[in-house]
Design an enzyme around this catalytic site. Structure first.
Site, PDB file in Angstrom:
ATOM      1  N   SER A  85      28.224  44.720 -70.833  1.00  0.00           N
ATOM      2  CA  SER A  85      29.349  44.207 -70.068  1.00  0.00           C
ATOM      3  C   SER A  85      30.709  44.431 -70.713  1.00  0.00           C
ATOM      4  O   SER A  85      31.722  44.358 -70.015  1.00  0.00           O
ATOM      5  CB  SER A  85      29.160  42.705 -69.869  1.00  0.00           C
ATOM      6  OG  SER A  85      29.267  42.026 -71.095  1.00  0.00           O
TER       7      SER A  85
ATOM      8  N   SER B 204      25.473  43.917 -74.656  1.00  0.00           N
ATOM      9  CA  SER B 204      26.811  44.116 -74.083  1.00  0.00           C
ATOM     10  C   SER B 204      27.876  44.612 -75.048  1.00  0.00           C
ATOM     11  O   SER B 204      28.963  44.993 -74.615  1.00  0.00           O
ATOM     12  CB  SER B 204      27.306  42.814 -73.451  1.00  0.00           C
ATOM     13  OG  SER B 204      26.725  42.645 -72.183  1.00  0.00           O
TER      14      SER B 204
ATOM     15  N   LYS C  86      38.357  40.917 -75.141  1.00  0.00           N
ATOM     16  CA  LYS C  86      37.547  40.922 -73.923  1.00  0.00           C
ATOM     17  C   LYS C  86      37.955  39.694 -73.108  1.00  0.00           C
ATOM     18  O   LYS C  86      38.182  38.614 -73.685  1.00  0.00           O
ATOM     19  CB  LYS C  86      36.063  40.862 -74.296  1.00  0.00           C
ATOM     20  CG  LYS C  86      35.114  40.923 -73.100  1.00  0.00           C
ATOM     21  CD  LYS C  86      33.644  40.914 -73.533  1.00  0.00           C
ATOM     22  CE  LYS C  86      32.697  41.029 -72.344  1.00  0.00           C
ATOM     23  NZ  LYS C  86      31.275  41.026 -72.736  1.00  0.00           N
TER      24      LYS C  86
END
Lengths: 481, 488, 95
Positions: free
Chosen positions: A151, A175, A76
């Site tokens: 997210s 997330s 990420k």
């Protein structure tokens, strides 16, 4: 090969049926050919990946392999990677190349894993649909125009689309779990403090936790083996022994006590979603688990408490983005105030600005007690709910999200509508306990996730429960077309 | 109207740790800009603080030295404001649970009385970097500020007093006392020219005898005792002028320019920042156990008050000299080293508080920077005490030592021919010769009844005697011989 | 709980974020909605409840006072918007 799990790829590398360079090429090709549809990557590091793959093959040949040596994966874009652009999904860091590694990044390097690139995300991890990224929205592989959740939407979509077998992620209010659910993959948010936060760009320090995303529970366990551990560079990291999370995957579930939180299975839940959870729980009963209802009486206050605490912490955490030492700086600032206010107005997107302003307001003179202090007190009540529940049961189960993947643009007109997406996940971060999302069925062709919540540091137990479920179900093997 | 002055101090004390409070960067002074600012100090994204144990040990030592309660469970807060030398956009500090609770320090005043100044608390925090406003311009020709973050993250304790001082003398006495305490503890190098101690002064006036405090101003960042004294005088006068003209004082922060003896407003209360303090979520509560505190207590060195008493007792110094020498740990150490080599404590004290201190002031040097050490001073004192040199000769030796030409006292005495003649036979011969050449003066002296005048007249023989001895005759012995012969 | 335009403008200055009139209007609505959500907190009985700052009841670990960092100015300033002679540059601050 792209359908294989990390465990399978690791075995293939070990047996020499494939080299890391071959695997890396295959996955890079897939990213190049397929990711135009998903936009799940912000940066693809082809040259570096191939170089790392060659090194990995040499290490394997020399007999210096870990289970991860040569296995491709992605980070990420919130984890700092030395020499590789790290954007956090923001214009503020669109050209930021850190000269240092996050501890998580360094751990994967040490394990010999091959990072293919950095995945898309909501800006500064603030969002539940991946629509707030400066680098454009991510599309869910399960449905055109559907959000992947957020997210960590880029990591979830990339894993679901078989662009990588695994990806790192972070979870501040859901997330990891919500995008895992919406993309039909398996994700784990560990206990707060289990994984180092050093070099992981902060959103809300007391809630943020790095975690794992892959298709199987076993792969999540393999990832956590690399990520978990004490880090002297993170004061909130916990100095506690790290078990081999793969060692206990096959423990029988007989006698496992499952609690169903009354508040999470209320009449506000859609009947279809409730059915999916009940069906999943039935599978567990078949595996020997017992089920009882429990109560988390303060869970309904979790979103309210979260939207004070997280923005308050964020408002300070994001003050460092001031255009002085790194990152975006506005053109021709006429004075210092102008430098600050325009750099931050131009460099941050709307959701980030909203949360900074809410947090600033909640901490400002006259409001601190009513908002911040009150929220911290409610946080203790919520934590106590979980402590009480885990005196009765081993794990809690609930839906991960209230509904499957929604259409892009459907919920981002009003921030509060979007915030309610995290209604089942957010209390877990406030309490700091670990939780997973495991694929548990489909509604209208879209995947749904079962959330499994455990007591502090019970990751091995959660992974075991998820793995056993995946031995008797195949939801996690379904592939979007 | 008669006014009472009310003064409280906030003192920033830089702790003499090797590394910063939250990172392993060196705190050494004087490095090239930003070479001691690492990822944490620069607030790079994702970086996190890890506190330095030594900073806590030093803070605890300070607390114990000022008779304060130690907070066993202290917490860090974030104080939010934007400034280029504050990389994170917040200062990590302590508000609700500072490590040092209420304590006190007794100060001695010029009139011989002592006064207790209460300490409200002292907290640990990080220093900011430095903003340099020299002529730096960007490509557009706009004036720019240069930011050096080497100092960012240096540990500080901020000591906050109660408003217990009533004039500049008391405030300066307190400041000096505190300086003596932190340098004696070894927790601060005390070098004010490098900003190791910085003072903020809160001042208000109230009608004499009134119970109600007036509106106060805060004058920030005074970095010498002299400026502090001047700034207080300046601010008291400024407030008095306003009040006597029927005006009111604005609560504000002021900056004092010591070179021009001017001050101006930096910001008023209305403009004051809303700092939005909240507990720092990157740090956990610091819990200190009994063992840690006891270890700090056992490591406490001798403090100025105890040392002063010892100096009076052990060396027979008077209260005033003992106070001056014991108040500064480096001066105290120098004194004891001097006595070790020079034996004569009173003479050692006179030299250190006289010639040596005068030269320090003239050259604006600290004790540590002085080119003369205790061994040299001691050797000098020994040569004065054993009559090898006169005090006039000793001054010449001291000048040579200070200039650093030659470090050896005896070699200087030889090279400069400063050894005085103390052979009484030789001196007696000279006295006889000189007196035989001055019969009138001898007669005049012997006819004089008034002992005071006689004593004065005795001095009239010294000039010719010193001349006859080429300046090397021991004046004390000359006096003795003269008196014996003339009074005989 | 409503938040006024004036509050928003004040908070935006504190947070150093430039906002124009149109944005203030949008924020008035959005922040108002968020604060309405947050106001559910006032219903909770928190009498004698201690605030919780961290999920784990842990205490701070302290680091030995040893220099572990070396000069990396060149690497850090390579990514800085403006530097000169080793200094970071910001518009002139007048005090």
């Amino acid at each position: 090969m792209h359908n294989k799990s990390v465990a399978e790829l690791s075995r293939a590398l070990e047996q020499g049926t494939v080299s890391s360079v071959e695997l890396t090429r295959q996955f890079l090709d897939r990213i190049r050919n397929e990711d135009g549809k998903y936009n799940s990557f912000i940066t693809v590091t082809e040259d570096q990946a191939l170089a790392d793959a060659r090194t990995a093959d040499e290490q394997r040949a020399a007999g210096n392999a870990t289970p991860w040596t040569g296995v491709p994966f992605a980070h990420k874009d919130i984890f700092c990677t030395n020499g590789v652009r790290t954007t956090c999904g923001s214009k503020m860091l669109a050209n930021f190349v850190p000269p240092y590694d996050a501890t998580v990044t360094a751990n994967f390097r040490k394990a010999g894993a091959v990072c293919l690139g950095k995945t898309n995300m909501d800006e500064f991890a603030m969002g539940s649909s991946n629509e707030s990224s400066h680098f454009g929205p991510v599309t869910n592989p399960w449905g055109e125009k559907r959000v992947p959740g957020g997210s960590s939407g880029g990591s979830a979509a990339a894993v679901a689309a078989r662009l990588v077998p695994a990806a790192t992620a972070t979870d501040t209010g859901g997330s990891i779990r919500q995008p895992a659910a919406l993309c039909g993959i398996t994700g784990l948010k560990p206990t707060y403090g289990r994984v180092s936060r050093y070099g992981m760009i902060a959103f809300a320090s007391s809630l943020d936790q790095g975690g794992t995303m892959a298709r199987t529970a076993e792969d999540n366990a393999m990832m956590l083996n690399v990520m978990a551990g004490f880090d002297p560079k993170d004061s909130t990291s916990v100095d506690r022994e790290v078990p081999d999370y793969t060692a206990t995957l096959n423990e029988p579930l007989k006698g496992l006590k499952i609690g169903l939180p009354r508040e999470y299975l209320s009449d506000q839940l859609s009947p279809a979603m409730e059915q999916q959870v009940r069906d999943a729980v039935k599978e567990y009963e078949k595996l020997g688990a017992t089920v009882k209802e429990v109560s988390l009486p303060h869970a309904k206050l979790a979103i309210a408490a979260y939207y004070v605490i997280a923005p308050a912490e964020a408002s300070a955490n994001l003050s460092r983005f001031d255009g002085v030492r790194y990152g975006y700086r506005c053109d021709d600032p006429k004075d210092l105030m102008d430098l600050y206010t325009r750099t931050r107005a131009e460099g941050f997107g709307n959701e980030v600005k909203r949360r900074i302003l809410v947090g600033t307001y909640a901490l400002s003179a006259g409001y601190f007690d009513a908002y911040y202090l009150k929220a911290q007190k409610v946080r203790r009540l919520i934590q106590q709910d979980f402590v009480n529940a885990f005196q009765e049961v081993d794990v809690l189960m609930s839906p991960t999200s209230p509904s499957p993947a929604f259409i892009q643009g459907e919920k981002n007109t009003d921030p509060v509508t979007m915030y309610l997406e995290d209604v089942f996940t957010i209390a877990i971060n406030l309490a700091g306990v670990p939780a997973m999302s495991v694929p548990a069925g489909f509604i209208d062709g879209l995947p749904v996730g079962l959330q499994i919540i455990g007591d502090y540091f019970s990751e091995a137990r959660l992974l075991n429960a998820a793995h056993q479920f995946q031995q008797v179900t195949d939801w996690h093997q379904r592939e979007p077309n | 109207m008669q006014w009472d002055i009310v003064i409280g101090l906030e003192i920033h004390v830089q702790l003499a740790t090797r590394t910063k409070i939250f990172s392993g960067s060196s705190t050494a002074y004087g490095a090239e800009p930003n070479t001691q600012a690492n990822a944490v100090d620069l607030a790079m994204p994702g970086t996190l603080p890890v506190p330095n144990e030594q900073a806590f040990r030093y803070a605890v030592m300070f607390g114990l030295a000022v008779n304060a309660e130690i907070e066993r469970r202290s917490v860090f807060e974030r104080k939010n404001y934007f400034y280029p030398d504050l990389p994170k956009g917040y200062q990590t500090t302590q508000l609700a649970r500072p490590i040092v609770g209420p304590g006190y320090v007794d100060i001695e005043l010029g009139n011989g009385e002592s006064k207790r100044v209460r300490i409200h608390h002292a907290h640990l925090e990080e220093d900011a970097g430095k903003s340099l406003h020299e002529a730096i311009h960007d490509s557009m020709g706009h004036g720019m500020t240069g930011v050096d973050l080497n100092r960012a993250g240096t540990p500080l304790i901020e000591v906050v007093t109660e408003p217990d001082m009533n004039n500049a003398e008391e405030a300066v006495a307190f400041a000096k006392k505190l300086h003596g305490i932190v340098t004696s503890l070894g927790i601060c190098d005390g070098d004010m020219s490098q900003g190791s101690m910085r003072f903020d002064v809160n001042i208000s006036l109230k009608p004499r005898g009134s119970d109600t405090l007036g509106t106060r101003t805060e004058t920030k960042n005074l970095n010498s005792f002299r400026f502090m004294e001047q700034a207080i005088a300046h601010e008291v006068e400024r407030q008095m002028d306003i009040l006597e003209d029927g005006g009111t004082i604005t609560q504000e922060t002021r900056l004092y320019n010591g070179d021009r003896d001017e001050s101006r407003s930096m910001r008023t209360k209305e403009e004051a920042n809303d700092y939005r303090y909240f507990p720092c979520p990157d740090l956990l509560p610091v819990v200190l156990d009994d063992a840690f505190i006891e270890e700090a207590r056992n490591s406490l060195p001798e403090l100025p008050d105890t040392r002063k008493a010892r100096f009076m007792d052990q060396y027979g110094l008077n209260d005033y000299d003992a106070g001056l020498l014991a108040g500064d740990s480096k001066l105290a150490a120098l004194f004891e080293e001097t006595v070790l080599h020079g034996k004569d404590a009173k003479l050692s004290a006179n030299w250190i508080l006289g010639e040596f201190s005068a030269r320090l002031n003239a050259d604006e040097k600290s004790v540590a920077q002085a080119p003369v050490d205790g061994k040299q001073l001691g050797n000098l004192v020994a040569r004065i005490a054993d009559n090898t040199i006169s005090s006039a000769g000793a001054k010449k030796v001291f000048e040579a030592l200070w200039a650093g030409d030659n470090g050896d006292v005896d070699a200087i005495i030889d090279a400069k021919g400063l050894k005085q003649v103390s052979d009484t036979g030789e001196l007696e011969k000279m006295v006889d010769e000189v007196l035989s050449g001055m019969p009138d003066q001898v007669a005049q002296y012997q006819n004089e009844e008034d002992p005071k005048k006689r004593k004065k007249m005795l001095g009239g023989f010294m000039g010719p005697l010193m001349k006859a001895s080429k300046g090397q005759g021991n004046p004390k012995l000359f006096n003795e011989i003269l008196a014996r012969k003339l009074d005989g | 709980m409503t938040i006024s335009r004036k509050d928003i403008e004040k908070v935006a200055v504190l947070a150093r974020i430039q906002v124009d009139d149109e944005q203030v209007s949008a924020l008035e609505k959005d922040l108002g909605n968020i604060l309405d959500l947050v106001d559910q907190l006032s219903a909770a009985d928190t009498e004698s409840v201690e605030p919780l700052a961290h999920p784990l009841d842990a205490v701070q670990r302290l680091r030995p006072d040893e220099v572990t960092e070396t000069d990396q100015r060149a690497a850090f300033q390579a990514i800085a918007p403006a530097t000169e002679n080793g200094l970071y540059l910001a518009p002139r601050v007048i005090e």
